[in-house]
Design a protein around this motif. Structure first.
Motif, PDB file in Angstrom:
ATOM      1  N   GLU A  36       0.832  -1.211   0.000  1.00  0.00           N
ATOM      2  CA  GLU A  36       0.000   0.000   0.000  1.00  0.00           C
ATOM      3  C   GLU A  36       0.863   1.257   0.000  1.00  0.00           C
ATOM      4  N   LEU A  37       1.959   1.213   0.735  1.00  0.00           N
ATOM      5  CA  LEU A  37       2.871   2.353   0.747  1.00  0.00           C
ATOM      6  C   LEU A  37       3.512   2.558  -0.620  1.00  0.00           C
ATOM      7  N   LEU A  38       3.897   1.466  -1.267  1.00  0.00           N
ATOM      8  CA  LEU A  38       4.537   1.562  -2.587  1.00  0.00           C
ATOM      9  C   LEU A  38       3.635   2.248  -3.609  1.00  0.00           C
ATOM     10  N   GLU A  39       2.326   2.070  -3.478  1.00  0.00           N
ATOM     11  CA  GLU A  39       1.380   2.684  -4.411  1.00  0.00           C
ATOM     12  C   GLU A  39       1.429   4.207  -4.355  1.00  0.00           C
ATOM     13  N   GLU A  40       1.919   4.755  -3.255  1.00  0.00           N
ATOM     14  CA  GLU A  40       1.945   6.203  -3.055  1.00  0.00           C
ATOM     15  C   GLU A  40       3.228   6.865  -3.562  1.00  0.00           C
ATOM     16  N   PHE A  41       4.183   6.056  -3.997  1.00  0.00           N
ATOM     17  CA  PHE A  41       5.491   6.577  -4.379  1.00  0.00           C
ATOM     18  C   PHE A  41       5.931   6.044  -5.739  1.00  0.00           C
ATOM     19  N   SER A  42       6.860   6.736  -6.336  1.00  0.00           N
ATOM     20  CA  SER A  42       7.495   6.267  -7.571  1.00  0.00           C
ATOM     21  C   SER A  42       8.895   5.776  -7.210  1.00  0.00           C
ATOM     22  N   ILE A  43       8.944   4.785  -6.313  1.00  0.00           N
ATOM     23  CA  ILE A  43      10.216   4.209  -5.870  1.00  0.00           C
ATOM     24  C   ILE A  43      10.123   2.696  -5.977  1.00  0.00           C
ATOM     25  N   THR A  44      11.270   2.054  -5.929  1.00  0.00           N
ATOM     26  CA  THR A  44      11.303   0.593  -5.991  1.00  0.00           C
ATOM     27  C   THR A  44      11.073   0.002  -4.601  1.00  0.00           C
ATOM     28  N   GLN A  45      10.777  -1.275  -4.570  1.00  0.00           N
ATOM     29  CA  GLN A  45      10.564  -1.971  -3.293  1.00  0.00           C
ATOM     30  C   GLN A  45      11.812  -1.939  -2.424  1.00  0.00           C
ATOM     31  N   PRO A  46      13.019  -2.146  -2.988  1.00  0.00           N
ATOM     32  CA  PRO A  46      14.220  -2.048  -2.145  1.00  0.00           C
ATOM     33  C   PRO A  46      14.408  -0.652  -1.532  1.00  0.00           C
ATOM     34  N   THR A  47      14.051   0.379  -2.281  1.00  0.00           N
ATOM     35  CA  THR A  47      14.159   1.742  -1.749  1.00  0.00           C
ATOM     36  C   THR A  47      13.175   1.947  -0.611  1.00  0.00           C
ATOM     37  N   LEU A  48      11.942   1.449  -0.775  1.00  0.00           N
ATOM     38  CA  LEU A  48      10.960   1.532   0.311  1.00  0.00           C
ATOM     39  C   LEU A  48      11.473   0.767   1.528  1.00  0.00           C
ATOM     40  N   SER A  49      12.029  -0.404   1.312  1.00  0.00           N
ATOM     41  CA  SER A  49      12.565  -1.204   2.420  1.00  0.00           C
ATOM     42  C   SER A  49      13.636  -0.435   3.186  1.00  0.00           C
ATOM     43  N   TYR A  50      14.483   0.282   2.461  1.00  0.00           N
ATOM     44  CA  TYR A  50      15.525   1.093   3.095  1.00  0.00           C
ATOM     45  C   TYR A  50      14.887   2.159   3.992  1.00  0.00           C
ATOM     46  N   HIS A  51      13.907   2.871   3.460  1.00  0.00           N
ATOM     47  CA  HIS A  51      13.240   3.911   4.241  1.00  0.00           C
ATOM     48  C   HIS A  51      12.535   3.320   5.469  1.00  0.00           C
ATOM     49  N   MET A  52      11.895   2.175   5.286  1.00  0.00           N
ATOM     50  CA  MET A  52      11.177   1.558   6.403  1.00  0.00           C
ATOM     51  C   MET A  52      12.155   1.065   7.469  1.00  0.00           C
TER      52      MET A  52
END
Length: 95
Positions: A36-52
């Motif tokens: 759900e978070l990924l849907e809000e951004f134009s980033i990759t899953q690994p980048t989201l994982s880094y932020h999380m």
């Protein structure tokens, strides 16, 4: 009131990123999974994982496994602590 400046500095450093601020804002509406978070951004899953990871390591966000998904929520205790620090600092009573 004993201050944990190291923890406050870590939280503020983590919050200094626009993407992480938006994630915190989104989580303010309730628990969300990574997809759900990924849907809000134009980033990759690994980048989201880094932020999380940054948000979780700072204690501002809590994660939990739900089957194959990871769900995230705000850590209200940490946020209340940070809010109390700012309130205390604004009152001019900081040592």
């Amino acid at each position: 009131m004993e201050q944990n400046y190291k923890a406050y500095a870590k939280s503020l450093k983590v919050l200094s990123d626009e993407t992480r601020l938006k994630i915190m804002d989104l989580l303010g509406e309730g628990e969300l999974c990574a997809c759900e978070l990924l849907e809000e951004f134009s980033i990759t899953q690994p980048t989201l994982s880094y932020h999380m990871k940054m948000l979780c390591d700072s204690g501002l966000v809590v994660s939990r496994k739900d089957g194959s998904m990871v769900k995230y929520t705000l850590n209200h205790d940490s946020l209340d602590d940070l809010k109390a620090f700012f309130k205390h600092m604004a009152s001019g009573m900081l040592v």
